[in-house]
Write a protein that holds these residues in place. Structure first.
Motif, PDB file in Angstrom:
ATOM      1  N   SER A 105     -22.290  -2.570 -20.074  1.00  0.00           N
ATOM      2  CA  SER A 105     -22.091  -1.272 -20.244  1.00  0.00           C
ATOM      3  C   SER A 105     -20.962  -0.922 -19.198  1.00  0.00           C
ATOM      4  O   SER A 105     -20.635  -1.528 -18.236  1.00  0.00           O
ATOM      5  N   GLY A 106     -20.542   0.346 -19.317  1.00  0.00           N
ATOM      6  CA  GLY A 106     -19.503   0.841 -18.169  1.00  0.00           C
ATOM      7  C   GLY A 106     -18.103   0.168 -18.115  1.00  0.00           C
ATOM      8  O   GLY A 106     -17.556  -0.391 -18.946  1.00  0.00           O
ATOM      9  N   LEU A 107     -17.878  -0.178 -16.796  1.00  0.00           N
ATOM     10  CA  LEU A 107     -16.558  -0.898 -16.654  1.00  0.00           C
ATOM     11  C   LEU A 107     -16.526  -2.447 -16.897  1.00  0.00           C
ATOM     12  O   LEU A 107     -15.473  -2.722 -17.400  1.00  0.00           O
ATOM     13  N   LYS A 108     -17.611  -3.053 -17.228  1.00  0.00           N
ATOM     14  CA  LYS A 108     -17.654  -4.415 -17.644  1.00  0.00           C
ATOM     15  C   LYS A 108     -17.213  -4.505 -18.991  1.00  0.00           C
ATOM     16  O   LYS A 108     -16.382  -5.215 -19.393  1.00  0.00           O
ATOM     17  N   VAL A 110     -15.465  -2.126 -20.461  1.00  0.00           N
ATOM     18  CA  VAL A 110     -14.020  -1.821 -20.512  1.00  0.00           C
ATOM     19  C   VAL A 110     -13.006  -2.953 -20.267  1.00  0.00           C
ATOM     20  O   VAL A 110     -12.121  -3.264 -20.929  1.00  0.00           O
ATOM     21  N   LYS A 111     -13.558  -3.723 -19.420  1.00  0.00           N
ATOM     22  CA  LYS A 111     -12.845  -5.014 -19.010  1.00  0.00           C
ATOM     23  C   LYS A 111     -12.854  -6.108 -20.039  1.00  0.00           C
ATOM     24  O   LYS A 111     -11.801  -6.503 -20.359  1.00  0.00           O
TER      25      LYS A 111
END
Length: 245
Positions: A105-108, A110-111
Motif C-alpha cells: 500500500s501507499g508509496l510501495k 506507487v513505486k
C-alpha cells in the motif's frame, strides 16, 4: 573614278545593313529568353507558394493527429500496466489478509506501478513533445534540430528497450505465459512518420528554392549579355558616325 567610288559606297551599304540587322537579331534573341525565364520564374514562385501552403496544411493535420496520439498513449498507460498492476496488488492484499504476507500500500504500490510503466510513461512524454513540436510548426516549419524533436528522438530507444525487455505485464512477480502482453507503443510509429514527413517537406521546398535561384541567376546572366551587346552596338554606331564625318 566617280563610278568606282559609287560602287565602293554601294558595296559598304549592304555590309552595314547586314551588321545592323545581325545586332538587332542578337538583341531580340536575348530578350526572348529573358521573357521566357521570367515567365518560368513566375510559375516557379507560384509552385513554391502552393507547395508551402500544402506543407502548412500537412503540419496542421499532423498536429491534430498528434493530439489523438497523446490520448492513445495515455490510454495505453492506463489500460495496460496501471490497471494490471493495481489488480495484482489488490489480489495480493486480499491474499495477505491472513497475515502471512505483508500488504502493499501507499508509496510501495506507487513505486511498483511506476516501475512497470516505464515504456508507457515514455510514450506519453514522447507524444507530448511531438505535439508541442508540431504546434510550434503550424505557421513556420521548425527544423529537426529543435529541442522538442531532439528530446523525443532521444527517448525512443529507451522506450523500445523497456518494451522488448518486459513484454508481459505484471508488477508483483507472478508473471507467466498466461500474463497479458504489453501493447507496442504507437507513438514510435508516429514519430517515424513525422520524421519522414518533415524530411520530405524540407527536401521539396529546397528543390523549389534551388530552381528559383537557378532561374534568377540565368536572368542576371542574360541581362549582362544584353548590356554587353547594347554597348557593342553603341560603339559600332559611334564608329560609323566618325567614319561618316
Amino acid at each position: 573614278m566617280a563610278e568606282a567610288n559609287l560602287r565602293q559606297r554601294r558595296g559598304k551599304q549592304p555590309g552595314g545593313k547586314k551588321n545592323g540587322g545581325s545586332t538587332k537579331e542578337e538583341s531580340t534573341g536575348t530578350e526572348e529568353p529573358i521573357e521566357q525565364l521570367r515567365n518560368a520564374q513566375q510559375r516557379l514562385m507560384v509552385s513554391y507558394q502552393r507547395t508551402a501552403d500544402l506543407h502548412k496544411a500537412w503540419r496542421a493535420q499532423m498536429f491534430r493527429l498528434s493530439l489523438l496520439i497523446v490520448f492513445v498513449s495515455f490510454h495505453q498507460l492506463q489500460s495496460g500496466p496501471v490497471l494490471k498492476c493495481m489488480t495484482d496488488i489488490k489480489q495480493l492484499n486480499e491474499a495477505a489478509s491472513g497475515g502471512a504476507i505483508d500488504n502493499i500500500s501507499g508509496l510501495k504500490a506507487v513505486k511498483l506501478i511506476f516501475a512497470d510503466s516505464f515504456c508507457e510513461l515514455l510514450g506519453v512524454i514522447i507524444s507530448s513533445l511531438l505535439a508541442y513540436f508540431l504546434a510550434l510548426s503550424r505557421d513556420t516549419p521548425l527544423e529537426l534540430d529543435a529541442w522538442q524533436y531532439v528530446a523525443s528522438s532521444a527517448l525512443v530507444p529507451p522506450c523500445l528497450g523497456f518494451y522488448f525487455h518486459s513484454k508481459q505485464l505484471g508488477c508483483t512477480g507472478n508473471i507467466d505465459d498466461s500474463s497479458p502482453t504489453r501493447q507496442f507503443p504507437v507513438v514510435v510509429i508516429y514519430h517515424t512518420i513525422v520524421t519522414f514527413a518533415f524530411w520530405f517537406m524540407k527536401s521539396g521546398l529546397q528543390q523549389c528554392e534551388d530552381h528559383v535561384k537557378l532561374v534568377n541567376q540565368s536572368i542576371k546572366d542574360f541581362q549582362r549579355m544584353d548590356e554587353k551587346i547594347k554597348k557593342k552596338q553603341q560603339l559600332r554606331e559611334k564608329a560609323a558616325k566618325k567614319r561618316q564625318s
